[in-house]
Scaffold this active site. Sequence first.
Site, PDB file in Angstrom:
ATOM      1  N   CYS A 151      -0.718  31.773  -3.042  1.00  0.00           N
ATOM      2  CA  CYS A 151      -0.578  30.316  -3.047  1.00  0.00           C
ATOM      3  C   CYS A 151      -0.157  29.779  -4.416  1.00  0.00           C
ATOM      4  CB  CYS A 151      -1.907  29.703  -2.609  1.00  0.00           C
ATOM      5  SG  CYS A 151      -1.957  27.918  -2.642  1.00  0.00           S
ATOM      6  N   CYS A 152      -0.720  30.340  -5.502  1.00  0.00           N
ATOM      7  CA  CYS A 152      -0.417  29.821  -6.846  1.00  0.00           C
ATOM      8  C   CYS A 152       1.050  30.011  -7.225  1.00  0.00           C
ATOM      9  CB  CYS A 152      -1.266  30.523  -7.902  1.00  0.00           C
ATOM     10  SG  CYS A 152      -2.991  30.014  -7.951  1.00  0.00           S
TER      11      CYS A 152
ATOM     12  N   CYS B 161      -7.702  23.503  -8.530  1.00  0.00           N
ATOM     13  CA  CYS B 161      -7.542  22.890  -7.205  1.00  0.00           C
ATOM     14  C   CYS B 161      -8.883  22.919  -6.465  1.00  0.00           C
ATOM     15  CB  CYS B 161      -6.518  23.675  -6.395  1.00  0.00           C
ATOM     16  SG  CYS B 161      -4.912  23.795  -7.160  1.00  0.00           S
TER      17      CYS B 161
ATOM     18  N   CYS C  11     -10.280  26.019  -4.551  1.00  0.00           N
ATOM     19  CA  CYS C  11     -10.561  27.221  -5.350  1.00  0.00           C
ATOM     20  C   CYS C  11     -11.489  26.945  -6.534  1.00  0.00           C
ATOM     21  CB  CYS C  11      -9.253  27.819  -5.875  1.00  0.00           C
ATOM     22  SG  CYS C  11      -8.083  28.205  -4.579  1.00  0.00           S
TER      23      CYS C  11
ATOM     24  N   CYS D 258      -4.420  31.909 -12.611  1.00  0.00           N
ATOM     25  CA  CYS D 258      -3.443  31.463 -11.608  1.00  0.00           C
ATOM     26  C   CYS D 258      -2.051  32.031 -11.846  1.00  0.00           C
ATOM     27  CB  CYS D 258      -3.372  29.938 -11.592  1.00  0.00           C
ATOM     28  SG  CYS D 258      -2.919  29.242 -13.184  1.00  0.00           S
TER      29      CYS D 258
HETATM   30  S1  SF4 Z   1      -5.660  27.324  -7.398  1.00  0.00           S
HETATM   31 FE1  SF4 Z   1      -5.946  27.710  -5.179  1.00  0.00          FE
HETATM   32  S2  SF4 Z   1      -5.110  25.936  -4.101  1.00  0.00           S
HETATM   33 FE2  SF4 Z   1      -4.388  25.838  -6.244  1.00  0.00          FE
HETATM   34  S3  SF4 Z   1      -2.389  26.781  -6.202  1.00  0.00           S
HETATM   35 FE3  SF4 Z   1      -3.832  28.423  -6.718  1.00  0.00          FE
HETATM   36  S4  SF4 Z   1      -4.531  29.373  -4.782  1.00  0.00           S
HETATM   37 FE4  SF4 Z   1      -3.446  27.413  -4.306  1.00  0.00          FE
END
Ligand code: SF4
Length: 248
Positions: A127-128, A209, A212, A235
């Site tokens: 996701c990051c 975020c 997380c 991240c």
């Molecule tokens: S911290 Fe979590 S929600 Fe934010 S970009 Fe990374 S994986 Fe995605």
Amino acid sequence: MTYAVLPERGKLPALADPPVAADLTDEVLVELNARFERASAGQVIEWAVERFHPHLCLTASMTDAVLIDVATKVEPSIEVVFIDTGYHFPETLATLELVRRRYGLNLRIMTVAQPTVPLWKSDPVHCCTPAKVAQLERALAGKAAWMSGLRRQEASTRRDAPIVTRDKRGLIKLNPLATWTDLDVEGYIADHDVPVNPLLRQGYPSIGCWPCTKAVAPGEDPRSGRWAGRAKTECGLHDEVIPADTRS
Ligand code: SF4
């Protein structure tokens, strides 16, 4: 009568190319790090501004505005980049607006289209990458150098962070607050009335975020609330920074 020469229609003057930092060899970076260990954050930023502005930006997470406060005292027009993943706490977005108004920031908010199913649900491992790292890449296009508020005391993975280094892109990366302790940060916030994210006082010493980030108990590792229960600790925004080999 004379007339000002206007650019041809549709052709705006191009921005000057970013300065090339070819003279900042690894040996020079080692010397600079040794010098910066004894310098204030403001002096480190003065060096960076003199050398790279306006091809210089700082990235802000809106945990607090310490780096912004120090940097805008050196150069009020410095570009501040905020990466909006779409998954920030409302408190973080409110802090962003508060800080923008307080400092009259030259603010650049990076946004990304949201997939129908949030990536933190469908593919949390990656996701990051689109939500943060790819946006940083876009923000750094045309830049020669960038800064972040990363500090050695924040995490064991950061304890060797240099003050100045070169990232994988070949850009100069600065961590002007690298040597600051938590007490230094708290003292600066109190002395200069610096805005902070209200979540800091609610058990969130490290704020990312909302999917997380969890609150941590007093005395716990401040970063343990980030990606809790997962192997992930960073991240990827700072992964690319060449580590301690440029630190004296
Ligand atoms: S911290 Fe979590 S929600 Fe934010 S970009 Fe990374 S994986 Fe995605």
